[in-house]
Design a protein around this motif. Structure first.
Motif, mmCIF file in Angstrom:
data_model
loop_
_atom_site.group_PDB
_atom_site.id
_atom_site.type_symbol
_atom_site.label_atom_id
_atom_site.label_comp_id
_atom_site.label_asym_id
_atom_site.label_seq_id
_atom_site.Cartn_x
_atom_site.Cartn_y
_atom_site.Cartn_z
ATOM 1 N N THR A 128 -6.876 1.042 11.247
ATOM 2 C CA THR A 128 -8.022 1.755 10.594
ATOM 3 C C THR A 128 -7.936 1.560 9.038
ATOM 4 O O THR A 128 -9.001 1.790 8.669
ATOM 5 C CB THR A 128 -8.011 3.192 11.291
ATOM 6 O OG1 THR A 128 -6.836 3.723 10.839
ATOM 7 C CG2 THR A 128 -8.450 3.032 12.778
ATOM 8 N N ASN A 129 -6.963 1.454 8.555
ATOM 9 C CA ASN A 129 -6.641 1.487 6.942
ATOM 10 C C ASN A 129 -6.998 0.109 6.228
ATOM 11 O O ASN A 129 -7.135 -0.227 5.193
ATOM 12 C CB ASN A 129 -5.470 2.144 6.534
ATOM 13 C CG ASN A 129 -5.437 3.643 6.627
ATOM 14 O OD1 ASN A 129 -6.124 4.345 5.729
ATOM 15 N ND2 ASN A 129 -4.959 4.272 7.711
ATOM 16 N N GLU A 182 -3.120 3.343 13.154
ATOM 17 C CA GLU A 182 -3.376 3.688 11.493
ATOM 18 C C GLU A 182 -3.366 2.602 10.672
ATOM 19 O O GLU A 182 -4.038 2.393 9.736
ATOM 20 C CB GLU A 182 -1.934 4.768 11.130
ATOM 21 C CG GLU A 182 -2.074 5.252 9.717
ATOM 22 C CD GLU A 182 -0.714 5.887 9.181
ATOM 23 O OE1 GLU A 182 -0.975 6.413 8.107
ATOM 24 O OE2 GLU A 182 0.143 5.774 10.075
ATOM 25 N N ASN A 217 0.769 -1.165 0.108
ATOM 26 C CA ASN A 217 -0.111 -0.102 0.031
ATOM 27 C C ASN A 217 0.845 1.082 0.187
ATOM 28 O O ASN A 217 0.245 2.461 0.353
ATOM 29 C CB ASN A 217 -0.899 -0.034 1.422
ATOM 30 C CG ASN A 217 -2.098 -1.092 1.124
ATOM 31 O OD1 ASN A 217 -3.054 -0.728 0.351
ATOM 32 N ND2 ASN A 217 -1.885 -2.206 1.570
#
Length: 417
Positions: free
Chosen positions: A414-415, A411, A400
Motif C-alpha cells: 500500500t505504500n 503495508e 524509505n
C-alpha cells in the motif's frame, strides 16, 4: 522435486488434521468450477480427454509401455474437471507462516506422532540405522504428508495425472509423471486401481510423485516390491529416509534452531544466500533462544520467515536437504520443528505478527509490478515471493527508512507508488 506447492499436493496430513471432514476432499467445489466456466475459462471435456488419450498412446508406446499395460490402466478413465480447477486456483490459497505452523505442528500432530513413533519404534530404529536419518525426521515427513498414514489420498493417480497432462497448463511435467506411473504398473509393483493418492499425483504415506518412486523408493520389507501404498508404512518411510540420504542428509546435525538477533542487527544478512561460519554469527550477537551456545554444524544462514517481528532461525545444510522434498521455507521449518517436538523439544518461543495477513496472488503480482516500476527489480512477475522479490522489498525498505527485513506485507504494497 516431487511437489507442486506446500499448500496443495504436499501436506495432505496438515489439511486433514486441521479441517472438518467435509473440507478434507482435495476436489474443488462445484461452485468454483461453475465460476470458472462463467468467466470463460476453458476447462476441457470428456470428449477432448478421450481424444487426448488416443494421441497419448503412441508417445507412451515410444517410452516403452506395452499395449497391454495401456489397455489395462487407461480403460474407462474419466476426466475430472475439479482437478483442473484445483490446479489452476492453487495459488489463490495462501497462508502466513504462523497459520501454517499452527496446523503443521499442532499439539494433536505432535501427540499423534509420538504415539506413531512408539507403535513403529522397531521399524523407525532400523530405518535410522540403515539410512542415517533420524527417526523423528522421518516421522515428521510422515506426519505432515499423510497424518501418519491416516490420509494418503483416495484419487486415482493415473486419472489425476492424465487429467492434468490433458489440461495443458503443465502438460510436459504431468505427462512425464503419467508415463512414470504407468511404468510402475507395468513393473508389477501396484495394480492401477490401487495406485491412489492426492489430486496432483502424489502417492502413499510420504506422498511421492511417480518419478521420485523410481529414483528413491526402496523395498525395505523384502517382499520384492517397493510398496508405498499399503497400510504397512515400512517401504514408504524407508523411501523417505533414502530420499534425504541421497540428497546429503547429515545425521547428528540440526536443520536449524530458533535464535535471537541483537538490537541493530543488519537485516541484509537475513537470507539463505548469506552463509557464514557459526563463529561469525555468534560474534555478531546471534544467540540461541534456548540456553547454551550456538551449535556448530557448518556454514549457516539466518532466516526471518515472518519478518523482524517474528521468529528468527539459524539454518544449516540439512535445511537445504529438506528443501529438495519441498522448496517452501514454511514446509521445511514445519518438518524441522515437528521433528524437534517429536524428540521432546519446546514450541517456538517468539511471537508472530498475527494481525497481518498473507497477500493474495493478485496482490503479490501487483507488489512485484510496483516494485519493479519503482526501480527495485524483482526479476519477473510471477506471484512468488522468492529471493529476488525479498531482495527488492529490502531495497525499497532501506530506501524509505523502514526496517529492511524483506517481508512482503500489505503495508509494503500500500505504500508503493
Amino acid at each position: 522435486m516431487h511437489r507442486v506447492t506446500w499448500f496443495t499436493a504436499a501436506g495432505l496430513g496438515a489439511l486433514v488434521l486441521a479441517q472438518p471432514a467435509a473440507a478434507q476432499s482435495p476436489n474443488t467445489s462445484e461452485t468454483e468450477t461453475e465460476v470458472m466456466r462463467e468467466m470463460g475459462t476453458e476447462i476441457g471435456s470428456q470428449a477432448g480427454f478421450d481424444a487426448w488419450l488416443q494421441d497419448f498412446r503412441p508417445r507412451a508406446r515410444a517410452a516403452g509401455l506395452s499395449d497391454a499395460t495401456l489397455d489395462r490402466a487407461l480403460a474407462g478413465l474419466v476426466f475430472d474437471e475439479k482437478i483442473v480447477s484445483r490446479d489452476r486456483n492453487q495459488n489463490e490459497f495462501t497462508k502466513t507462516i504462523w497459520d501454517y505452523l499452527d496446523t503443521a505442528v499442532s499439539a494433536d500432530r505432535v501427540a499423534l506422532g509420538q504415539k506413531a513413533m512408539q507403535q513403529h519404534a522397531a521399524l523407525l530404529n532400523r530405518i535410522e540405522a540403515e539410512y542415517g536419518v533420524e527417526k523423528q525426521v522421518v516421522a515428521a515427513i510422515w506426519g505432515l504428508e499423510s497424518a501418519y498414514g491416516s490420509f494418503r489420498g483416495d484419487i486415482s493417480t493415473i486419472a489425476a495425472l492424465a487429467t492434468l497432462a490433458y489440461d495443458g497448463r503443465r502438460a510436459a511435467f504431468f505427462e512425464t509423471q503419467l508415463i512414470a506411473a504407468l511404468k510402475i504398473v507395468q513393473n508389477g509393483d501396484i495394480a492401477p486401481d490401487r495406485m491412489r493418492g492426492s489430486w496432483a499425483g502424489a502417492m502413499g504415506h510420504t506422498q511421492f510423485m511417480p518419478s521420485s518412486w523410481w529414483d528413491y523408493a526402496v523395498d525395505f520389507d523384502g517382499d520384492g516390491k517397493r510398496n508405498i501404498w499399503s497400510d504397512d508404512p515400512a517401504d514408504a518411510l524407508a523411501s523417505a529416509a533414502n530420499y534425504l540420504r541421497q540428497w546429503g542428509w547429515t545425521k547428528g546435525a540440526a536443520w536449524g534452531l530458533e535464535v535471537r538477533l541483537p538490537q541493530g542487527f543488519d537485516y541484509d544478512q537475513t537470507t539463505e544466500r548469506v552463509k557464514k561460519p557459526v563463529s561469525d554469527w555468534a560474534a555478531l550477537g546471534v544467540t540461541p533462544v534456548a540456553d547454551g551456545a550456538l551449535p556448530d554444524h557448518g556454514l549457516a544462514s539466518v532466516l526471518l520467515p515472518g519478518g523482524h517481528r517474528g521468529a528468527a532461525f539459524l539454518i544449516f545444510s540439512n535445511f537445504q536437504v529438506i528443501e529438495h522434498y519441498n522448496t517452501a521455507d514454511a514446509y521445511v521449518i514445519a518438518i524441522g520443528h515437528l521433528a524437534d517436538r517429536l524428540a521432546g523439544g519446546p514450541p517456538i518461543k517468539s511471537g508472530w505478527p498475527r494481525e497481518l495477513r498473507a497477500l493474495t496472488l493478485d496482490e503479490r503480482l501487483d507488489l512485484q509490478r510496483r516494485l519493479t516500476a519503482a526501480g527495485f527489480d524483482t526479476k519477473g512477475v510471477d506471484g512468488r515471493i522468492g529471493p529476488n522479490t525479498i531482495a527488492a522489498v529490502k531495497a525499497w525498505q532501506k530506501a524509505n527508512g523502514r526496517v529492511a527485513d524483506g517481508y512482503a506485507s500489505l503495508e509494503v504494497l500500500t505504500n508503493l507508488p
